[in-house]
Design a protein around this motif. Structure first.
Motif, PDB file in Angstrom:
ATOM      1  N   PHE A 143       4.280 -50.238  50.085  1.00  0.00           N
ATOM      2  CA  PHE A 143       4.187 -51.699  50.190  1.00  0.00           C
ATOM      3  C   PHE A 143       2.864 -52.197  49.635  1.00  0.00           C
ATOM      4  CE2 PHE A 143       2.259 -49.898  54.002  1.00  0.00           C
ATOM      5  CZ  PHE A 143       1.060 -50.574  54.073  1.00  0.00           C
ATOM      6  N   THR A 144       2.846 -53.483  49.274  1.00  0.00           N
ATOM      7  CA  THR A 144       1.596 -54.220  49.114  1.00  0.00           C
ATOM      8  C   THR A 144       1.847 -55.593  49.727  1.00  0.00           C
ATOM      9  OG1 THR A 144       1.219 -53.094  47.010  1.00  0.00           O
ATOM     10  CG2 THR A 144      -0.241 -54.955  47.536  1.00  0.00           C
ATOM     11  N   VAL A 145       1.006 -55.983  50.681  1.00  0.00           N
ATOM     12  CA  VAL A 145       1.151 -57.295  51.316  1.00  0.00           C
ATOM     13  C   VAL A 145       0.028 -58.183  50.796  1.00  0.00           C
ATOM     14  CG1 VAL A 145       1.142 -58.560  53.489  1.00  0.00           C
ATOM     15  CG2 VAL A 145       2.237 -56.307  53.373  1.00  0.00           C
ATOM     16  N   ILE A 146       0.420 -59.290  50.193  1.00  0.00           N
ATOM     17  CA  ILE A 146      -0.534 -60.235  49.607  1.00  0.00           C
ATOM     18  C   ILE A 146      -0.662 -61.420  50.561  1.00  0.00           C
ATOM     19  CG2 ILE A 146      -0.959 -61.738  47.627  1.00  0.00           C
ATOM     20  CD1 ILE A 146       0.830 -59.868  45.984  1.00  0.00           C
ATOM     21  N   GLN A 147      -1.873 -61.635  51.070  1.00  0.00           N
ATOM     22  CA  GLN A 147      -2.076 -62.709  52.059  1.00  0.00           C
ATOM     23  C   GLN A 147      -3.059 -63.742  51.515  1.00  0.00           C
ATOM     24  OE1 GLN A 147      -3.413 -60.388  55.481  1.00  0.00           O
ATOM     25  NE2 GLN A 147      -1.326 -60.222  56.244  1.00  0.00           N
ATOM     26  N   PRO A 148      -2.558 -64.724  50.746  1.00  0.00           N
ATOM     27  CA  PRO A 148      -3.479 -65.713  50.183  1.00  0.00           C
ATOM     28  C   PRO A 148      -3.800 -66.838  51.164  1.00  0.00           C
ATOM     29  CG  PRO A 148      -1.307 -65.850  49.129  1.00  0.00           C
ATOM     30  CD  PRO A 148      -1.169 -64.947  50.307  1.00  0.00           C
ATOM     31  N   ASN A 149      -4.995 -67.416  51.009  1.00  0.00           N
ATOM     32  CA  ASN A 149      -5.315 -68.678  51.679  1.00  0.00           C
ATOM     33  C   ASN A 149      -4.526 -69.792  50.974  1.00  0.00           C
ATOM     34  OD1 ASN A 149      -6.526 -70.527  53.361  1.00  0.00           O
ATOM     35  ND2 ASN A 149      -8.599 -69.768  53.038  1.00  0.00           N
ATOM     36  N   SER A 150      -4.663 -71.031  51.405  1.00  0.00           N
ATOM     37  CA  SER A 150      -3.919 -72.138  50.762  1.00  0.00           C
ATOM     38  C   SER A 150      -4.324 -72.266  49.297  1.00  0.00           C
ATOM     39  CB  SER A 150      -4.238 -73.459  51.461  1.00  0.00           C
ATOM     40  OG  SER A 150      -3.877 -73.388  52.794  1.00  0.00           O
ATOM     41  N   PHE A 151      -3.369 -72.756  48.507  1.00  0.00           N
ATOM     42  CA  PHE A 151      -3.578 -72.837  47.060  1.00  0.00           C
ATOM     43  C   PHE A 151      -4.225 -74.157  46.636  1.00  0.00           C
ATOM     44  CE2 PHE A 151       0.413 -70.194  47.416  1.00  0.00           C
ATOM     45  CZ  PHE A 151      -0.205 -68.988  47.122  1.00  0.00           C
ATOM     46  N   PHE A 152      -5.081 -74.090  45.604  1.00  0.00           N
ATOM     47  CA  PHE A 152      -5.611 -75.311  44.960  1.00  0.00           C
ATOM     48  C   PHE A 152      -4.437 -76.228  44.598  1.00  0.00           C
ATOM     49  CE2 PHE A 152      -9.105 -72.607  42.718  1.00  0.00           C
ATOM     50  CZ  PHE A 152      -9.914 -72.681  43.833  1.00  0.00           C
ATOM     51  N   GLN A 153      -3.348 -75.591  44.137  1.00  0.00           N
ATOM     52  CA  GLN A 153      -2.215 -76.328  43.563  1.00  0.00           C
ATOM     53  C   GLN A 153      -1.586 -77.307  44.553  1.00  0.00           C
ATOM     54  OE1 GLN A 153      -3.077 -73.300  42.670  1.00  0.00           O
ATOM     55  NE2 GLN A 153      -2.832 -73.204  40.464  1.00  0.00           N
ATOM     56  N   ASN A 154      -1.835 -77.137  45.864  1.00  0.00           N
ATOM     57  CA  ASN A 154      -1.237 -78.066  46.830  1.00  0.00           C
ATOM     58  C   ASN A 154      -1.659 -79.511  46.564  1.00  0.00           C
ATOM     59  OD1 ASN A 154      -0.015 -75.916  48.086  1.00  0.00           O
ATOM     60  ND2 ASN A 154      -1.557 -75.717  49.685  1.00  0.00           N
ATOM     61  N   ILE A 155      -2.842 -79.683  45.954  1.00  0.00           N
ATOM     62  CA  ILE A 155      -3.342 -81.051  45.719  1.00  0.00           C
ATOM     63  C   ILE A 155      -2.608 -81.744  44.566  1.00  0.00           C
ATOM     64  CG2 ILE A 155      -5.237 -80.612  44.093  1.00  0.00           C
ATOM     65  CD1 ILE A 155      -6.911 -82.523  45.896  1.00  0.00           C
ATOM     66  N   LEU A 156      -1.869 -80.953  43.771  1.00  0.00           N
ATOM     67  CA  LEU A 156      -1.188 -81.564  42.621  1.00  0.00           C
ATOM     68  C   LEU A 156      -0.162 -82.612  43.070  1.00  0.00           C
ATOM     69  CD1 LEU A 156      -0.750 -78.456  40.274  1.00  0.00           C
ATOM     70  CD2 LEU A 156      -2.403 -80.314  40.078  1.00  0.00           C
ATOM     71  N   GLY A 157       0.355 -82.449  44.288  1.00  0.00           N
ATOM     72  CA  GLY A 157       1.294 -83.429  44.838  1.00  0.00           C
ATOM     73  C   GLY A 157       0.654 -84.800  45.021  1.00  0.00           C
ATOM     74  N   GLN A 158      -0.671 -84.857  45.017  1.00  0.00           N
ATOM     75  CA  GLN A 158      -1.363 -86.138  45.210  1.00  0.00           C
ATOM     76  C   GLN A 158      -2.005 -86.634  43.915  1.00  0.00           C
ATOM     77  OE1 GLN A 158      -3.287 -87.017  48.903  1.00  0.00           O
ATOM     78  NE2 GLN A 158      -3.206 -84.869  49.455  1.00  0.00           N
TER      79      GLN A 158
END
Ligand SMILES: NC(=O)c1ccc[n+]([C@@H]2O[C@H](COP(=O)([O-])OP(=O)(O)OC[C@H]3O[C@@H](n4cnc5c(N)ncnc54)[C@H](OP(=O)(O)O)[C@@H]3O)[C@@H](O)[C@H]2O)c1
Length: 288
Positions: free
Chosen positions: A134-149
């Motif tokens: 396995f490899t588990v990738i645990q990212p923090n929130s993405f910069f891209q979330n702001i694109l909705g605004q």
């Protein structure tokens, strides 16, 4: 086309599409799993074939896993997400898959106040105890979330986030996709759990300041309450469970508990991960 040995589930979503793009750039053949082939035809190309399957229906998964050696899964924020992951891992095991990569979330733990992070913990644990590599990738929130605004930023030079005055080590979704390609290619990343963050911790005011400098406009950040965030999500058509789960996780971010940075992403990429300023530069057209 060379026969793909890699299956990507959740291929039609935000992370999945980016990953497909990076895999194609690296000439890695892939089978992209989608629920509706008709609506995702554009994903098909010389290195990408499409298979239709549904994570909620295990009987549809066998065909997707035929001759597959490595598999990646991201799925939607959903009340049944843990069951989706479970069905995928079981089908992978049955098919004799060697290595499964799962997109999880930073802070996944059994006692997290966030249901999304408790779900991820349950599925991460199931995978790490499955006997599969396995490899588990645990990212923090993405910069891209702001694109909705982006439109609100263009029109009113204002944006809101449920982050209060806290800062968070936000990360670029592109970097996470690029790291995933390295994880696919390099066996040294097997049997690892990677907490992935950007190189700095930034607040809503830091984001406003950087956007203001870059766009040469008086961009302002306004903290948003949980009640208002939920109202806006429901008005935007999000189901109640999702709105509650997203407010819950964002209220956790607003405590400041997600501001630490890690070196894992830099180690995988062998370069400094993107800063928010790099992301704004790359997405200049979206904000103007
Ligand atoms: N946003 C963040 O800042 C952030 C940060 C860290 C981790 N995450 C994690 O990232 C994940 C969300 O990723 P995303 O933004 O890429 O999601 P997304 O854009 O909503 O895409 C989700 C994908 O899952 C597929 N899917 C949903 N239900 C399915 C089913 N029953 N069978 C097969 N496929 C199914 C969807 O397929 P269809 O196209 O058919 O609907 C879609 O392709 C969550 O687990 C979240 O916790 C997010």
């Amino acid at each position: 086309m060379k026969h793909p040995k890699l299956l990507v589930a959740g291929a039609g979503g935000l992370n999945g599409r980016l990953l497909l793009k990076k895999l194609a750039e690296n000439n890695i053949p892939v089978r992209a799993m989608v629920r509706n082939k008709e609506s995702t035809k554009e994903l098909e190309n010389e290195t990408t074939e499409i298979v239709e399957a549904d994570l909620s229906n295990p009987a549809t998964l066998d065909k997707a896993f035929d001759s597959i050696e490595q598999a990646y899964i991201v799925t939607a924020v959903h009340p049944d997400a843990a069951a989706y992951f479970s069905n995928f891992f079981q089908a992978a095991k049955k098919a004799g898959v060697k290595h499964v990569i799962k997109l999880s979330g930073l802070g996944a733990s059994a006692d997290s106040p966030s249901e999304i992070l408790r779900q991820h913990y349950q599925s991460d644990a199931q995978l790490t105890q499955s006997g599969l590599d396995f490899t588990v990738i645990q990212p923090n929130s993405f910069f891209q979330n702001i694109l909705g605004q982006a439109r609100a930023i263009q029109r009113k030079w204002r944006f809101g986030m449920l982050l209060g005055e806290a800062s968070q080590s936000l990360v670029d979704m592109n970097d996470v996709a690029e790291a995933t390609v390295r994880i696919v290619q390099d066996k040294s990343h097997r049997n690892k759990i990677y907490p992935l963050t950007g190189p700095e911790s930034i607040s809503g005011n830091d984001i406003a300041e950087q956007l203001a400098t870059f766009l040469e406009k008086p961009v302002r950040y306004k903290p948003v309450s949980g009640t208002l965030a939920k109202q806006e999500m429901l008005a935007g058509g999000l189901p109640e469970w999702n709105a509650n789960a997203l407010v819950e996780i964002m209220e956790l971010f607003a405590t400041g508990a997600f501001q630490e940075t890690t070196s894992d992403l830099e180690n995988i990429l062998d370069r400094r991960p993107n800063r928010f300023a790099d992301f704004v530069t790359e997405n200049r057209a979206v904000f103007f």
